[in-house]
Structure formats: C-alpha cells, structure tokens
Design an enzyme around this catalytic site. Structure first.
Site, PDB file in Angstrom:
ATOM      1  N   LYS A   1       0.848  -1.196   0.000  1.00  0.00           N
ATOM      2  CA  LYS A   1       0.000   0.000   0.000  1.00  0.00           C
ATOM      3  C   LYS A   1       0.884   1.246   0.000  1.00  0.00           C
ATOM      4  CE  LYS A   1      -3.706  -2.586   0.702  1.00  0.00           C
ATOM      5  NZ  LYS A   1      -4.711  -2.830  -0.370  1.00  0.00           N
TER       6      LYS A   1
ATOM      7  N   SER B   1      -9.866  -1.053  -2.201  1.00  0.00           N
ATOM      8  CA  SER B   1      -8.672  -1.380  -1.435  1.00  0.00           C
ATOM      9  C   SER B   1      -9.044  -1.668   0.013  1.00  0.00           C
ATOM     10  CB  SER B   1      -7.659  -0.227  -1.491  1.00  0.00           C
ATOM     11  OG  SER B   1      -6.553  -0.493  -0.658  1.00  0.00           O
TER      12      SER B   1
END
Length: 209
Positions: A100, A167
């Site tokens: 991420k 996400s």
C-alpha cells in the site's frame, strides 16, 4: 619448480561446481534477506500504479537491517515517509504480504470526507489515486469514504491503496506497525498481462512514485 610434495592438487569439477552453487545460494539469501526482494502483485488495490501481474523489486535496506526471521531491526536507517509504497506483513494475517501507499506517519491526524483525504487538517491529493465508484458511502455504513479523524499511533503507519474504492487498507483494519514493514517498492522489473496473455513491455523498468 615445485617438488613432488609441493604439487597443487587440482579441485575436482564436482567440488568446484558444488562450491560455486553454495556461494551463489549464500549470496542470494543475503541479498533477499537484507537488500532486495522480488514480489508479484496479485490484486488490483494499487491500480493504476501497480497492476495485477506486475513483478516488483523491494528495497529492504532503506528502512534498516533486520535480524533474519524476526521483526527486530538491528541497524535502523530511516522510517517510511508519506507517499512511500511499502510492503508489509498484513496485520490480520502475518503470513501474507500487503502493499500500500503510506499516507500517514506517527502523530498525523487522518480524516476522509466524502472520499477526500485530509492529513493534519489539510487536504492531500495523490495524483496516483483513482476512484471508480461515484457514490460516497456514509460514515455509519462503512469507513471507505468517510473516516476519522484518527491520530496515527507511535511507531505506526496509516496506509491506503491507490485504487481507493477497491482497497482493503487502514480504513478497515487499522495501523501498520513499523516492525511489520519489509521494505519500499521501487521498480517494476517484469509485467505479465494474464487476461491478454502478453508482456506489458512499456511497464518494465518503470520506477514507482
């Protein structure tokens, strides 16, 4: 001229090959443990920065040298900064690696209002972030589009995927412990498009931002 007792006995080909293989293995393990490690992207949470099938290299040295097979940092070098793309052990399942972008570091106040990210009260727009769902989900339903404010804990990071509407990140499961960070992703060295069964040549060699 060497006497008979001083003659050097040549190594056998088998022994030379075994020694070369062992040295290569040791070097490979050293590099993988302390310097650089390769990872493959399995999901679309970082699109379009990283696509499914991208193969990346991660700098493991940049954040410090760790004791092998532990999360203990032996020689600290630096900490992740906002904007870094990091690989880390997933807090809910340490056997899995996640990737991420860091959007908040220790002491930062993070808030999301109708999909817009605010750090310490100021709006922060990453050009890499994409949104594919025009609907902003209310805060009471789920934290995707409206979240916080929350302060990042000591020795922790707040991370989000660039594919913001798809996400599973800190908005849902919380902070990343600095000890769980494996390194910083810095380059795509190979990219395979499974759907079209072809190499994405234009992505090979791209440095990640």
């Amino acid at each position: 001229m060497a006497t008979e007792n001083e003659k050097i006995t040549p190594k056998s080909s088998l022994r030379e090959n075994v020694e070369a293989i062992l040295i290569a293995i040791v070097l490979a393990l050293f590099i993988r443990t302390f310097v650089v490690q390769a990872f493959k992207i399995p999901s679309g949470s970082m699109k379009e920065t990283l696509k499914i099938g991208d193969h990346i290299l991660v700098n493991k040295f940049i954040y410090g040298i760790k004791v092998p097979f532990t999360d203990m940092t032996l020689v600290p070098v630096s900490n992740p900064e906002r904007g870094d793309i990091v690989v880390f052990k997933f807090p809910e399942d340490p056997d899995k690696d996640f990737i991420k972008r860091v959007v908040g570091v220790e002491g930062d106040t993070i808030e999301i209002r109708n999909k817009h990210l605010f750090v310490n009260g100021a709006p922060v727009d990453y050009k890499q972030a994409i949104f594919t769902d025009p609907v902003a989900i209310p805060k009471g339903v789920q934290p995707r589009d409206n979240f916080g404010p929350i302060t990042v804990l000591p020795n922790s990071l707040f991370v989000m995927g660039d594919n913001r509407d798809h996400s599973y990140d800190s908005r849902f499961w919380g902070f990343v412990d600095l000890k769980a960070v494996k390194g910083k992703a810095f380059i795509i060295y190979w990219s395979w498009d499974k759907e079209n069964f072809g190499v994405r040549w234009s992505r090979i060699g791209d440095f990640l931002k």
